[in-house]
Design a protein around this motif. Structure first.
Motif, PDB file in Angstrom:
ATOM      1  N   ARG A 276       0.991  -1.235   0.153  1.00  0.00           N
ATOM      2  CA  ARG A 276       0.093  -0.127  -0.286  1.00  0.00           C
ATOM      3  C   ARG A 276       0.827   1.282   0.168  1.00  0.00           C
ATOM      4  O   ARG A 276       0.564   2.152  -0.679  1.00  0.00           O
ATOM      5  CB  ARG A 276      -0.782  -0.073   1.356  1.00  0.00           C
ATOM      6  N   GLY A 277       2.040   1.451   0.800  1.00  0.00           N
ATOM      7  CA  GLY A 277       2.553   2.352   0.809  1.00  0.00           C
ATOM      8  C   GLY A 277       3.753   2.606  -0.152  1.00  0.00           C
ATOM      9  O   GLY A 277       4.199   3.806  -0.519  1.00  0.00           O
ATOM     10  N   GLN A 278       4.273   1.562  -0.821  1.00  0.00           N
ATOM     11  CA  GLN A 278       5.272   1.721  -1.782  1.00  0.00           C
ATOM     12  C   GLN A 278       5.052   1.082  -3.114  1.00  0.00           C
ATOM     13  O   GLN A 278       5.750   1.553  -4.149  1.00  0.00           O
ATOM     14  CB  GLN A 278       6.478   1.088  -1.272  1.00  0.00           C
ATOM     15  N   GLY A 279       3.976   0.167  -3.435  1.00  0.00           N
ATOM     16  CA  GLY A 279       3.928  -0.184  -4.471  1.00  0.00           C
ATOM     17  C   GLY A 279       2.635   0.309  -5.277  1.00  0.00           C
ATOM     18  O   GLY A 279       2.807   0.459  -6.397  1.00  0.00           O
ATOM     19  N   LEU A 280       1.286   0.384  -4.477  1.00  0.00           N
ATOM     20  CA  LEU A 280       0.151   0.654  -5.202  1.00  0.00           C
ATOM     21  C   LEU A 280      -0.152   1.842  -5.339  1.00  0.00           C
ATOM     22  O   LEU A 280       0.061   2.860  -4.398  1.00  0.00           O
ATOM     23  CB  LEU A 280      -0.875  -0.402  -4.292  1.00  0.00           C
ATOM     24  N   PHE A 281      -0.879   2.258  -6.527  1.00  0.00           N
ATOM     25  CA  PHE A 281      -1.547   3.400  -6.603  1.00  0.00           C
ATOM     26  C   PHE A 281      -2.969   3.268  -6.466  1.00  0.00           C
ATOM     27  O   PHE A 281      -3.692   2.856  -7.255  1.00  0.00           O
ATOM     28  CB  PHE A 281      -1.466   4.268  -8.138  1.00  0.00           C
TER      29      PHE A 281
ATOM     30  N   THR B 213      -5.972   4.565  -5.808  1.00  0.00           N
ATOM     31  CA  THR B 213      -7.105   5.186  -6.577  1.00  0.00           C
ATOM     32  C   THR B 213      -6.903   5.207  -8.087  1.00  0.00           C
ATOM     33  O   THR B 213      -7.873   5.298  -8.648  1.00  0.00           O
ATOM     34  CB  THR B 213      -7.356   6.999  -6.121  1.00  0.00           C
ATOM     35  N   LEU B 214      -5.835   4.838  -8.483  1.00  0.00           N
ATOM     36  CA  LEU B 214      -5.885   4.866 -10.037  1.00  0.00           C
ATOM     37  C   LEU B 214      -6.209   3.302 -10.592  1.00  0.00           C
ATOM     38  O   LEU B 214      -6.129   2.196  -9.915  1.00  0.00           O
ATOM     39  CB  LEU B 214      -4.220   5.027 -10.593  1.00  0.00           C
TER      40      LEU B 214
ATOM     41  N   ASP C  22      -3.390   1.723 -15.236  1.00  0.00           N
ATOM     42  CA  ASP C  22      -2.429   2.550 -14.764  1.00  0.00           C
ATOM     43  C   ASP C  22      -1.475   2.132 -13.884  1.00  0.00           C
ATOM     44  O   ASP C  22      -0.368   2.150 -14.048  1.00  0.00           O
ATOM     45  CB  ASP C  22      -3.323   4.035 -14.072  1.00  0.00           C
TER      46      ASP C  22
ATOM     47  N   LEU D  93       2.270   2.078 -15.537  1.00  0.00           N
ATOM     48  CA  LEU D  93       2.697   3.030 -15.282  1.00  0.00           C
ATOM     49  C   LEU D  93       4.073   3.390 -16.005  1.00  0.00           C
ATOM     50  O   LEU D  93       4.413   4.227 -16.561  1.00  0.00           O
ATOM     51  CB  LEU D  93       2.704   3.565 -14.003  1.00  0.00           C
TER      52      LEU D  93
ATOM     53  N   PRO E  30     -10.371   0.726  -9.872  1.00  0.00           N
ATOM     54  CA  PRO E  30      -9.253   1.163  -9.194  1.00  0.00           C
ATOM     55  C   PRO E  30      -8.741   0.102  -8.468  1.00  0.00           C
ATOM     56  O   PRO E  30      -9.174  -0.930  -8.050  1.00  0.00           O
ATOM     57  CB  PRO E  30     -10.029   2.225  -8.154  1.00  0.00           C
TER      58      PRO E  30
ATOM     59  N   VAL F  32      -0.847  10.380  -6.206  1.00  0.00           N
ATOM     60  CA  VAL F  32      -1.720   9.316  -5.498  1.00  0.00           C
ATOM     61  C   VAL F  32      -0.535   8.822  -4.455  1.00  0.00           C
ATOM     62  O   VAL F  32      -0.690   8.476  -3.271  1.00  0.00           O
ATOM     63  CB  VAL F  32      -2.274   8.091  -6.371  1.00  0.00           C
TER      64      VAL F  32
ATOM     65  N   ALA G 133       5.699   5.249  -4.131  1.00  0.00           N
ATOM     66  CA  ALA G 133       5.544   4.251  -5.336  1.00  0.00           C
ATOM     67  C   ALA G 133       5.931   4.681  -6.498  1.00  0.00           C
ATOM     68  O   ALA G 133       6.610   4.091  -7.447  1.00  0.00           O
ATOM     69  CB  ALA G 133       4.052   3.683  -5.264  1.00  0.00           C
TER      70      ALA G 133
END
Lengths: 551, 330
Positions: free
Chosen positions: A374-379, A381-382, A386, A390, A428, B208, B212
């Motif tokens: 959650r903190g470092q991998g995922l966007f 709300t995108l 995406d 990315l 999302p 966002v 990341a």
């Protein structure tokens, strides 16, 4: 006021046996059962060790107990009072105190202010400092803390902060104390001192739930042990008196007997024959690590770890096994340019690589799937598309504009390659399950538009349900076998190491201390190896661990 | 909670277009509010939907839109620029001074204004993106500092910029006022950038989850820095346009409070202050809403302080709707 403290102490000692009684506790997240019908009984004056790998349900259990999550079913009984669900406030009032790994002390306040935070002693509407400090002194004495009530918590070493939290728990006359891997941040001598405190608290009549990975602690402290696996009680036994050898055998053996492990891969490792038959054409023999490594690391050193030397051949999957704070994440992050290195060389193929930023590592063909999804991998709300594409949007673009058709095609190919469900490009990322979120992050680095020669994975299946776990293993194995990617992954889960790795390096205190491969690579061997290597270190691993700042 | 931030902008068949506008309404309830407001104003004044009046609204809204577009992109990427009001004043003064006092061509005057604004934006960008200082604090400081700089450089009000410079604000291109044409171009460029360029994806990604994005190899400094520069330049351009329309620029008062008007338009348009969500269509709605509200209330001879109150209430009500709304409509 001193009288009051000792009165509390006497009351605790003479009060009827306090109990923690959890029955049939069940909690699901988006269809995945994090806890499934879990029972746990802790009588007063007992230390109950709670074991289990990452994602086994330990933290969910603790959070249900602390009132952070309402359980779906089951009851929690504290001191004879039964709850179907607890709010955080009710949990504290009921007598539950949880000491998390990340302590919840306020650094800028004094020890006494921390202990009485939220339950301040007041006089004429203002905080009665003197009363609080006197009471705090008594509580600190009970936990044998050497700090003064007037010290600022931020200036204390980790062990003292932990004791301040325990003193805070005592001030609320807690009868159930939960310690979540309390020694992960402590050095060896500090761990010993903490063990003595835990023994004291046991004699004072607290029911203690002790979460740990270390069998030596189970051996020393536990009166009973429960092992969680995939949200279920896998094994439960009173353990006092067992030797470590017996304990390892019991945990591993019982675990196997209790669950017929559907999540194991079809090819059992390290049996080479199973592997060869599973390959489509048999043209990918077990890679020989000594033949021209694709990733060659020599003398890599950075803050808190090193020197580390390791090789990973193309097509090889190497595990880094170690506990939290052992430095396995640092090694991966340094290879990826997320952290500064202070020495050593890294080669990908023939090219020396010294990335100062992740972008440079990626350009050199090194990709990382971080542990903190959650903190470092995922966007969150995108959209799924995406998230996966990315880094590929620019390579796929034509004349500076995105090629929507090529993006969609690439997404569809990747979604089917990683088995994304549902394979809906516009949903999302937050709407996917943990396993499918991990597939999104993993998929980012396996598309053709980016060449990934070396794939680094940190806890690749943390918080991932059983089914998706196997799919992720298959994707990683496919990458190694079909594309010749060199895979280096870190895990604290022996089962995962045995399931995925061809070879395993054991990491402790920032160094590779042992290597297991072939038939030696078993869960028993890993569990004992980690125990043997967890020798006291003088350095404080947490002091350097605070340097986890963003770029 | 906007779930999908950008849809395929290429819709061709009418049914898709119709369903597209339906989703637009669901995603931007402001459309309904805007239509209702236009109806109310028309019924109560009788002259709201009048070509001359609409032209006036468009011209007033144009300068807001020109700044709101780059500012929205900046906010989506997780930053903020509060200094645009003072940058607007500086841009108007520099442009007017070059055209009037220095007798330069209007092109040079506009380029000079753009350069001044870009310089302010570059200072903001270096401090926020490369040194990592808080955008709120840096641009709040710059709001005051740039105002002071403008007063130092141009202590006296400027006017008489010449007919060439007047063209910027007064010319008509195919019957449409030049500022409106510029605003339309800026809006189109912003929408195109966000939907169709790789950097547009990066803006969302950085907003966002910065960490990341960094770990995905995205340059998390360059794009926001460029947006700061663009926002500064856009504010200065808006200042030059206003100076041209009014044929005067005053260091102490030009663009005072403008930063809050633009930010209100951006936030009303559904751009989240926390970054990561927003659309240019939403920004257009926000700008039109503010423009119509101001104009309609003026037509109804509502005193200025009531107008300001209406603007403020609209922003808070919009935020409340966005917070409580999705749960109700889901």
């Amino acid at each position: 006021m001193t009288a009051k403290t000792s009165a509390t102490a006497t009351a605790t000692a003479t009060s009827p046996p306090t109990n923690l009684l959890i029955r049939g506790l069940t909690k699901s997240f988006g269809g995945v059962k994090a806890l499934d019908d879990v029972d746990l009984t802790v009588p007063a004056g007992q230390v109950h060790a709670l074991l289990g790998h990452n994602g086994a349900g330990k933290s969910t259990l603790i959070k249900c107990l602390g009132g952070a999550f309402p359980p779906d079913a089951g009851t929690i009984e504290v001191d004879g009072v039964e709850f179907a669900r607890l709010s955080p406030r009710q949990s504290i009032a009921a007598g539950v105190a949880i000491i998390f790994q990340t302590l919840s002390v306020v650094d800028s306040l004094t020890v006494a202010e921390n202990i009485f935070l939220g339950q301040e002693w007041t006089r004429y509407g203002t905080v009665d400092r003197r009363a609080q400090e006197t009471l705090a002194a008594g509580l600190l004495e009970r936990v044998a803390a050497s700090c003064s009530p007037r010290d600022r918590v931020g200036e204390l070493p980790m062990r003292q902060r932990q004791l301040v939290e325990i003193a805070k728990a005592l001030s609320r006359s807690a009868s159930v104390l939960v310690l979540d891997e309390p020694t992960a941040a402590l050095s060896g001598t500090e761990s010993d001192a903490l063990a003595e405190r835990v023994e004291d608290l046991r004699t004072q009549g607290l029911a203690i739930v002790y979460v740990t990975h270390l069998l030596s602690e189970v051996e020393r402290l536990a009166d009973a042990v429960t092992v969680l696996r995939d949200g279920r009680v896998d094994f439960h036994s009173p353990v006092s008196g067992h030797s470590r050898k017996q304990l390892v055998d019991t945990i591993v053996g019982q675990g196997r007997a209790a669950t017929p492990r559907p999540n194991r891969l079809l090819q059992p490792k390290p049996a080479a024959e199973g592997r060869a038959t599973a390959l489509p054409d048999g043209t990918h023999p077990e890679p020989d690590p000594r033949s021209a490594p694709l990733l060659a690391v020599d003398g890599l050193t950075g803050p808190g770890f090193g020197p580390v030397g390791l090789d990973v051949a193309g097509g090889e999957i190497v595990g880094l096994y170690g506990l939290i704070g052992s430095g396995r994440t640092r090694i991966l992050e340094t290879l990826f340019g997320r952290r500064r290195r202070s020495g050593g060389t890294v080669r990908v193929g023939d090219r020396p690589v010294a990335p100062a930023r992740p972008a440079e590592a990626l350009a050199a063909g090194i990709a990382l799937v971080p542990a903190d999804r959650r903190g470092q991998g995922l966007f969150a709300t995108l959209s799924a598309q995406d998230n996966v594409l990315l880094p590929a949007v620019r390579p796929l673009a034509r004349g500076g504009l995105r090629s929507l058709r090529a993006e969609r095609r690439t997404f569809d190919a990747l979604a089917s390659a990683v088995g994304l469900r549902p394979a809906r490009p516009k949903l999302p990322a937050a709407a996917f399950s943990g396993g499918n979120q991990q597939k999104l992050v993993l998929g980012r680095w396996i598309n053709e538009a980016r060449g990934t020669d070396v794939l680094l994975l940190d806890e690749p299946t943390q918080g991932v349900d059983v089914g998706a776990r196997q799919e992720i293993y298959q994707v990683v194995e496919g990458l190694a076998a079909e594309r010749g990617t060199a895979v280096l992954f870190a895990s604290s889960d022996p089962e995962e190491i045995v399931a995925l790795a061809h070879r395993c390096l054991i990491v402790a205190h920032g160094r590779v201390v042992a290597e297991l491969s072939g038939t030696e690579l078993t869960e028993e061997a890993l569990l004992s190896a980690v125990h043997d290597t967890h020798t006291p270190a003088d350095s404080d691993p947490v002091g350097s661990g605070t340097a986890e700042g963003a770029p | 909670m906007t779930t999908t931030t950008v849809d395929s902008p290429l819709r061709t068949n009418p049914r898709a277009l119709a369903s597209g506008s339906l989703t637009a309404v669901r995603r931007h309830p402001l459309v309904v509010v805007l239509v209702a407001m236009v109806l109310v104003f028309q019924l109560s004044t009788g002259s709201f939907v009048d070509t001359a009046n609409l032209r006036g609204i468009a011209t007033d809204a144009a300068t807001i839109a020109i700044v709101a577009v780059p500012l929205a992109l900046l906010v989506i990427s997780g930053y903020l620029d509060l200094s645009v009001g003072s940058t607007l004043a500086l841009g108007g003064l520099v442009g007017g001074w070059l055209a009037g006092q220095q007798g330069q061509s209007p092109v040079v005057a506009v380029l000079g204004a753009l350069a001044a604004g870009a310089a302010v934006g570059a200072v903001n960008g270096v401090l926020c993106c490369y040194l990592g200082l808080s955008a709120f604090i840096v641009t709040l400081g710059m709001l005051t500092a740039v105002r002071g700089l403008a007063q130092q450089l141009f202590p006296l009000p400027l006017s008489d910029f010449g007919t060439g410079f007047a063209w910027l604000g007064g010319a008509r291109i195919a019957g449409i006022a030049a500022p409106v044409v510029i605003a339309a171009l800026v809006l189109a460029a912003g929408a195109l950038f966000l939907a169709l360029t790789p950097a547009g994806r990066h803006v969302f990604a950085i907003g966002v989850n910065r960490e990341a994005a960094y770990l995905s190899g995205i340059n998390i400094r360059r794009t926001p820095f460029a947006l700061f520069v663009l926002t500064g330049a856009a504010a200065a351009l808006a200042g030059a346009i206003r100076a041209s329309v009014l044929d005067s620029a005053v260091a102490g008062t030009s663009g005072a409070g403008f930063e809050l008007t633009v930010l209100t338009a951006v936030l009303l348009g559904g751009v989240a202050l926390t970054g990561g969500t927003g659309s240019i269509f939403g920004v257009l709605l926000g700008v039109l809403f503010l423009g119509c509200l101001q104009n309609g209330l003026t037509l109804l001879s509502v005193p200025t302080f009531w107008q300001l109150m209406a603007q403020g209430v609209a922003l808070v009500a919009g935020a409340a709707l966005a917070y409580f709304g999705p749960k109700a409509t889901r």
